[in-house]
Design an enzyme around this catalytic site. Structure first.
Site, short mmCIF file in Angstrom:
data_model
loop_
_atom_site.label_atom_id
_atom_site.label_comp_id
_atom_site.label_asym_id
_atom_site.label_seq_id
_atom_site.Cartn_x
_atom_site.Cartn_y
_atom_site.Cartn_z
NE ARG A 1 28.34 -32.15 18.68
CZ ARG A 1 27.81 -32.33 17.48
NH1 ARG A 1 28.46 -33.05 16.57
NH2 ARG A 1 26.65 -31.82 17.16
CG HIS B 1 19.52 -38.11 9.83
ND1 HIS B 1 19.65 -38.13 8.46
CD2 HIS B 1 20.74 -37.76 10.32
CE1 HIS B 1 20.89 -37.79 8.16
NE2 HIS B 1 21.57 -37.57 9.26
CG HIS C 1 24.37 -37.24 6.48
ND1 HIS C 1 24.01 -36.53 7.59
CD2 HIS C 1 24.35 -36.34 5.46
CE1 HIS C 1 23.79 -35.25 7.27
NE2 HIS C 1 23.99 -35.12 5.97
CG ASN D 1 30.13 -36.18 13.25
OD1 ASN D 1 29.85 -37.14 13.96
ND2 ASN D 1 29.37 -35.12 13.17
CG ASN E 1 21.26 -31.47 7.31
OD1 ASN E 1 20.30 -31.76 6.60
ND2 ASN E 1 22.51 -31.58 6.91
CG HIS F 1 26.36 -36.27 16.57
ND1 HIS F 1 27.21 -36.25 15.49
CD2 HIS F 1 25.14 -36.57 16.08
CE1 HIS F 1 26.53 -36.49 14.38
NE2 HIS F 1 25.26 -36.70 14.71
CG ASP G 1 21.03 -36.71 14.35
OD1 ASP G 1 22.24 -36.71 14.69
OD2 ASP G 1 20.63 -36.14 13.32
ZN LIG Z 1 23.81 -37.22 13.37
ZN LIG Z 2 23.54 -37.01 9.55
#
Ligand SMILES: [Zn+2]
Ligand SMILES: [Zn+2]
Length: 431
Positions: free
Chosen positions: A69, A237, A184, A99, A283, A67, A310
């Site tokens: 960001r 993950h 996910h 995301n 998560n 990520h 992750d």
């Molecule tokens: Zn992730």
């Molecule tokens: Zn995820």
């Protein structure tokens, strides 16, 4: 162009079954020759000599789940800081998740990320685009144009695709481009407002739990859809014994499923939550030891193809809230390799070659990128690893903008020493 001669390193390249000590020559950005003699005469100006005695020479490491960001949450990480952290962690190529804000569901956002990565000029960055428009799970994104813009895979990361028909169409449509869907796996109705793994420890701590089935049910659905469509599904993950067993059996039937685990899931258990420290809030959550053992067994028997970080940076003010309010996620680019060495290789769970294939050639093949190999002629992306270096995880040393690591203060063994991208030394650890 310049040349680099790396001498006396133990080259471990799973893509060509190589594990031997040799001298490796890089010229014009490519792997040029092995067993090159080191001349006694002084090296001419354009040739750099790197002594890798006692070190491991690996294909440049690949992290297919990062990520970054940016755009949208630059207070947590930027493409520049995230790719610098990647280099420090030994990664020459990363795939970044969509995301962001706005999400990567348009050509413009994918191009923006590529442009920022080119300007940062650290490591290679491969964008993962959204499955659905705005990650809303209602309408497919324009996948064809996103592939054109450079998307290597598709995911609604952090937002599970609840609509099975949409997931089925995504898998079918991507057959045309031979691109994978990155899932996910999570059933929102089961996860609810859980903050940690549902089990004995969550009962003791009186914290809302996330049951293993939240992952297991969705893993089963996604595999079923991949099986019926012939599409490629990659499970992100993975953290439970049940999901790993489901993936193992699907692979035996020939389903096109691949899977990854993250370092925290083979290093820590839900016992860590006794501290109520939000740096352990992840998560999918840290599970019990039975699940941790299943992750290691899955890595060993090939059920799990990939180790991915992750890496999920969060600014201090966000993470330092009560456990139920703090966001999920940990920074991990800069500890990932050391955890593989400390928790998997040194205790004897995995050998070097098996561990490195999950951080080089396997993710390259899943993403369809010509990386992860030190064959002659390949791009000279190389990671030189000091397998014996012991170091303490100190947030002051992080290149990442964030420091939400569950390993702060821990002493780990092994890390990247020198990182070469396209024949250029991009990172060297100071003494
Ligand atoms: Zn992730
Ligand atoms: Zn995820």
């Amino acid at each position: 162009m310049s040349s680099i001669l790396i001498k006396n390193g133990r080259v471990i390249d799973p893509s060509q079954g190589m594990d031997r000590t040799t001298n490796l020559l890089i010229r014009d950005g490519r792997i040029t020759a092995y067993d090159v003699k080191v001349e006694e005469k002084p090296i001419n100006g354009s040739m750099r000599l790197i002594d890798a005695s006692g070190k491991i020479i690996a294909p440049g490491l690949i992290d297919m789940h990062v990520h970054l960001r940016e755009p949208g949450c630059e207070e947590d990480e930027t493409i520049r800081s995230g790719t610098a952290a990647a280099l420090a962690g030994g990664f020459t190529s990363i795939a970044c998740t969509p995301n962001t804000s706005p999400p990567m569901d348009s050509q413009g956002t994918v191009q923006f990320v590529k442009q920022q990565a080119a300007e940062a000029d650290n490591c290679n960055v491969y964008p993962i685009a959204c499955i659905s428009k705005n990650r809303a799970g209602e309408e497919l994104a324009e996948m064809g144009t996103l592939v054109e813009a450079g998307a290597v895979a598709f995911s609604d990361e952090c937002a599970p695709v609840a609509n099975s028909e949409l997931m089925r169409r995504a898998l079918e449509y991507l057959l045309m481009f031979d691109k994978p869907v990155l899932s996910h796996p999570d059933v929102a109705e089961l996860t609810m407002d859980g903050v940690m793994h549902e089990g004995r420890i969550s009962m003791i701590l009186a914290l809302p739990g996330i049951p293993a089935e939240a992952e297991g049910v969705m893993t089963g659905r996604d595999i079923s859809l991949a099986e019926s469509t012939g599409g490629r599904i990659h499970m992100m993950h993975i953290s439970t014994a049940g999901s790993i067993d489901t993936i193992r059996r699907a692979k035996m039937r020939g389903v096109r499923v691949t899977a990854e685990v993250c370092p925290h899931h083979f290093s820590l258990t839900d016992e860590a939550l006794r501290s109520f420290d939000s740096n352990f809030k992840i998560n999918p959550p840290l599970r019990g030891s039975r699940h941790l053992d299943a992750c290691i067994a899955g890595l060993l028997d090939g059920t799990i193809d990939v180790i991915a970080s992750d890496h999920a940076p969060h600014a201090v003010e966000k993470k330092m809230q009560e456990l139920d309010r703090a966001p999920f996620g940990v920074v991990s680019l800069e500890t990932s390799l050391a955890l593989v060495i400390t928790k998997l290789i040194r205790p004897g769970h995995l050998d070097w070659s098996t561990a490195l294939e999950k951080m080089t050639i396997n993710p390259a093949q899943i993403l369809g990128i010509a990386k992860g190999s030190l064959q002659i002629g390949a791009d000279a992306d190389v990671t030189i690893i000091d397998p014996e270096a012991t170091w303490r995880v100190d947030p002051e040393d992080f290149y990442s903008k964030s420091s939400n690591s569950p390993f702060l203060g821990e002493t780990l063994t092994g890390r990247a020493d020198t990182v070469i991208v396209a024949g250029e030394v991009k990172f060297e650890r100071g003494l």
